[in-house]
Design a protein around this motif. Structure first.
Motif, short mmCIF file in Angstrom:
data_model
loop_
_atom_site.label_atom_id
_atom_site.label_comp_id
_atom_site.label_asym_id
_atom_site.label_seq_id
_atom_site.Cartn_x
_atom_site.Cartn_y
_atom_site.Cartn_z
N LEU A 29 -13.19 9.76 -21.62
CA LEU A 29 -11.98 10.05 -22.27
C LEU A 29 -12.14 9.45 -23.57
N ARG A 30 -12.55 7.99 -23.06
CA ARG A 30 -12.21 7.22 -25.16
C ARG A 30 -13.09 8.24 -26.47
N LYS A 31 -14.12 8.73 -25.63
CA LYS A 31 -15.49 9.18 -26.22
C LYS A 31 -14.31 10.45 -27.60
N GLU A 32 -13.30 11.12 -26.07
CA GLU A 32 -13.26 12.32 -26.64
C GLU A 32 -12.05 12.31 -26.57
N ASN A 33 -11.58 11.53 -26.81
CA ASN A 33 -9.82 11.24 -27.06
C ASN A 33 -9.99 10.23 -28.20
N PRO A 34 -10.72 9.62 -29.32
CA PRO A 34 -10.38 8.32 -29.83
C PRO A 34 -8.75 8.05 -30.68
N GLY A 35 -8.81 7.25 -30.47
CA GLY A 35 -7.92 6.34 -30.95
C GLY A 35 -6.37 6.29 -29.89
N LYS A 36 -6.63 7.40 -28.84
CA LYS A 36 -6.01 7.72 -28.33
C LYS A 36 -5.35 6.69 -27.37
N ILE A 37 -6.28 6.09 -26.42
CA ILE A 37 -6.37 5.62 -25.60
C ILE A 37 -5.95 3.62 -25.27
N CYS A 38 -5.08 2.41 -25.11
CA CYS A 38 -5.25 1.58 -25.84
C CYS A 38 -6.16 0.87 -25.48
N PRO A 39 -6.55 0.14 -25.92
CA PRO A 39 -8.13 -1.04 -25.15
C PRO A 39 -7.85 -1.24 -23.84
N ASN A 40 -6.26 -1.96 -24.04
CA ASN A 40 -6.64 -2.60 -22.16
C ASN A 40 -4.67 -2.33 -21.78
N PRO A 41 -5.36 -0.65 -21.32
CA PRO A 41 -3.63 -0.07 -20.39
C PRO A 41 -3.51 -0.90 -19.15
N GLY A 42 -1.91 -0.72 -19.37
CA GLY A 42 -1.81 -1.16 -18.02
C GLY A 42 -1.26 -0.86 -16.88
N ALA A 43 -1.75 0.46 -16.73
CA ALA A 43 -1.76 1.30 -15.53
C ALA A 43 -2.57 2.63 -16.02
N SER B 27 0.72 -0.95 0.30
CA SER B 27 0.04 0.10 -0.02
C SER B 27 1.66 1.56 0.34
N SER B 28 1.79 1.30 0.90
CA SER B 28 2.89 2.63 0.72
C SER B 28 3.64 2.77 -0.08
N LEU B 29 4.35 1.43 -1.22
CA LEU B 29 4.48 1.70 -2.18
C LEU B 29 3.95 2.31 -3.60
N ARG B 30 2.45 1.42 -3.19
CA ARG B 30 1.72 2.31 -4.85
C ARG B 30 1.36 3.88 -4.42
N ARG B 31 1.35 4.42 -3.60
CA ARG B 31 1.57 6.05 -2.72
C ARG B 31 2.76 6.79 -3.08
N GLN B 32 3.92 5.59 -2.90
CA GLN B 32 5.27 6.35 -3.18
C GLN B 32 5.56 6.41 -5.18
N TYR B 33 4.87 5.37 -5.31
CA TYR B 33 5.44 5.29 -6.74
C TYR B 33 4.38 4.61 -7.34
N PRO B 34 3.19 6.14 -7.91
CA PRO B 34 1.92 5.76 -8.28
C PRO B 34 1.99 4.83 -9.57
N GLY B 35 1.11 3.97 -9.72
CA GLY B 35 1.14 4.13 -11.31
C GLY B 35 2.35 2.31 -12.13
N GLN B 36 3.31 2.40 -11.08
CA GLN B 36 4.04 1.51 -11.26
C GLN B 36 4.29 0.10 -10.37
N ILE B 37 3.00 -0.31 -10.03
CA ILE B 37 2.16 -1.83 -9.23
C ILE B 37 1.65 -2.04 -9.72
N CYS B 38 0.62 -3.12 -11.10
CA CYS B 38 -0.10 -3.70 -11.12
C CYS B 38 -1.25 -3.62 -9.85
N PRO B 39 -2.66 -3.89 -10.45
CA PRO B 39 -2.82 -3.51 -9.33
C PRO B 39 -3.48 -5.77 -8.74
#
Length: 473
Positions: A404-418, A308-320
């Motif tokens: 976000l997908r509707k407003e930015n078509p094609g700019k976000i992948c189908p399955n984001p990793g983080a 939990s602390s690592l997620r806060r310190q390194y946001p988006g770098q550890i998968c769910p």
């Protein structure tokens, strides 16, 4: 006089009856109660403990096994035989846990007494491919006709024996050729399951080849899942344990694999290696190890690398949902080699080494890493641009992925990793100190005004990790 004598007899009988029932209700003092149960809690040395449970693993010769299930004094009625086909499948709790069907198995044909697809024989021929307690069995001919539709009298079709069609039970004295499959937990046949690497930590130079799961975990930290679905063993030359023809003492996902020299005719086992089925986070093609994380040192009560602390310190770098965790000292020594007592080392809590548990009252300084989808580990992955479609003027800041997908078509992948969120002034969501309702790659990001002390969220922006082709758009 007779009345007095009768009274004495009745009183004596009642007295002895009460004494006879008094023992079970006597409560022992705690120390005595512990002594009374101490025998059952005695722990045997590993070899003796294994020997105690050896008897149930004795395998009958196939002919004797057939006789055991072919009792002519207990034939199935025609109704029972029909119920035993694949139309009647009893499901056990094990198979209810995300069940799937295994591959089809066909090891026999009806050229002899019939088609005997015995579960014991199938396990030997297809090691690790059938779960210990299948939930159901299904049988069909090699041409794909179900056992019920084939119209033959089936002698056995269950998850204990397997499948038996006897030639003598058929009008034309000949069974069709059948194949069978079983319903098992998804760890045996699900789409998100894979086989780990092969592991070989022992050789038969001592008492045998002991590929114990506990030892393999220590030697290969983070590479074997907590609950493997199956185990497979083969010699170093690639011959399966069944084909090698040796007597195997253990081969399961609790103990691991044991071949004892003393059980072999020539008193020498071959050298084996093993592998396990695990969730794809352990061995899938799109899985990698994250970078190393080190947020604490043992200057206080110990080294607390909490997830939990690592997620806060390194946001988006550890998968769910990391598949595995690995820890080592800052000098690169594994936990097993460091020899310290570790309080926690799992993908739910993270890693904890407490100073008070060590002989010298001081842990070494550790770092950790996790297995995640490749989007988290920089395998041809990048971050998209920042997106900001909402502000907290209403009920909060709702950076929904669907919007976000509707407003930015094609700019976000189908399955984001983080996903990563920060305020418009560049503070991470953790540093901002607000209560975040959602921040994931399914929903997106939600900060609700009502959850904050001042009833007002800051204004956030988000970005996502995607294949590199999305980051230039």
């Amino acid at each position: 006089m007779m009345i007095k004598l009768l009274s004495v007899v009745l009183f004596a009988g009642l007295f002895f009856a009460l004494q006879a029932t008094d023992e079970p209700n006597t409560t022992l003092p705690e120390d005595q109660a512990l002594e009374a149960t101490d025998e059952a809690n005695t722990t045997l040395p590993e070899d003796e403990a294994l020997e105690v449970t050896d008897e149930p693993n004795t395998t009958l010769p196939e002919d004797e096994a057939l006789e055991a299930t072919d009792d002519p004094d207990f034939p199935l009625t025609e109704d029972d035989a029909l119920k035993a086909t694949d139309q009647y499948n009893t499901t056990t709790p094990e198979a209810q846990a995300r069940p799937c069907w295994t591959n089809w198995f066909d090891r026999d044909n009806p050229s002899g007494q019939g088609d005997y697809e015995l579960l014991s024989s199938l396990r030997r021929q297809y090691p690790g491919q059938i779960c210990p307690k299948p939930g159901a069995i299904q049988a069909q001919t090699l041409t794909g006709i179900s056992a019920a539709a084939a119209g033959e009298k089936i002698y056995r079709s269950d998850t204990t024996t397997g499948f038996i069609c006897r030639n003598r039970d058929q009008p034309d004295k000949r069974c069709k050729d059948y194949r069978v499959r079983f319903s098992c937990p998804s760890s045996y046949c699900g789409p998100n399951v894979c086989w780990t690497n092969w592991f070989d930590r022992d050789n038969p130079s001592g008492t045998g080849d002991w590929e114990l799961l506990s030892s393999l975990r220590r030697q290969y930290p983070g590479q074997i899942c907590p609950k493997p679905g199956a185990i497979q063993a083969q010699t170093l030359t690639g011959i399966s344990a069944a084909a090698a023809g040796e007597k195997i003492y253990r081969s399961d996902t609790t103990t691991g694999f044991i071949c004892r020299n003393r059980d072999q005719p020539d008193k020498r086992c071959k050298d084996y290696r093993v592998r396990f089925t695990c969730p794809s986070a352990y061995c899938g093609p799109n899985v990698c190890w994250t970078k190393w994380f080190d947020r604490d040192n043992p200057s206080g009560t110990g080294d607390w690398e909490l997830l939990s602390s690592l997620r806060r310190q390194y946001p988006g770098q550890i998968c769910p949902n990391p598949g595995a965790i690995e820890a080592q000292t800052l000098t690169g020594i594994s936990v097993a080699a460091a020899g310290e007592k570790i309080y926690r080392n799992d993908i739910s809590n993270g890693f904890i080494c407490r100073n008070r548990d060590q002989r010298d009252k001081r842990c070494q300084d550790y770092r950790v890493r996790f297995t995640c989808p490749s989007a988290y580990c920089g395998v041809k992955v990048c971050w998209t641009k920042w997106f900001d479609r909402d502000n907290p003027s209403g009920s909060g800041d709702w950076e929904l992925l669907s919007s976000l997908r509707k407003e930015n078509p094609g700019k976000i992948c189908p399955n984001p990793g983080a996903i990563e969120a920060q305020t418009l002034t560049g503070f991470s969501a953790a540093a901002a100190g607000e209560r975040i309702y959602r921040s994931d790659t399914t929903t997106g990001f939600i900060c609700r005004n009502r959850d904050q002390r001042d009833k007002r969220c800051q204004d956030y922006r988000v970005r996502f990790s995607c294949p590199s082709s999305f980051c230039s758009k």
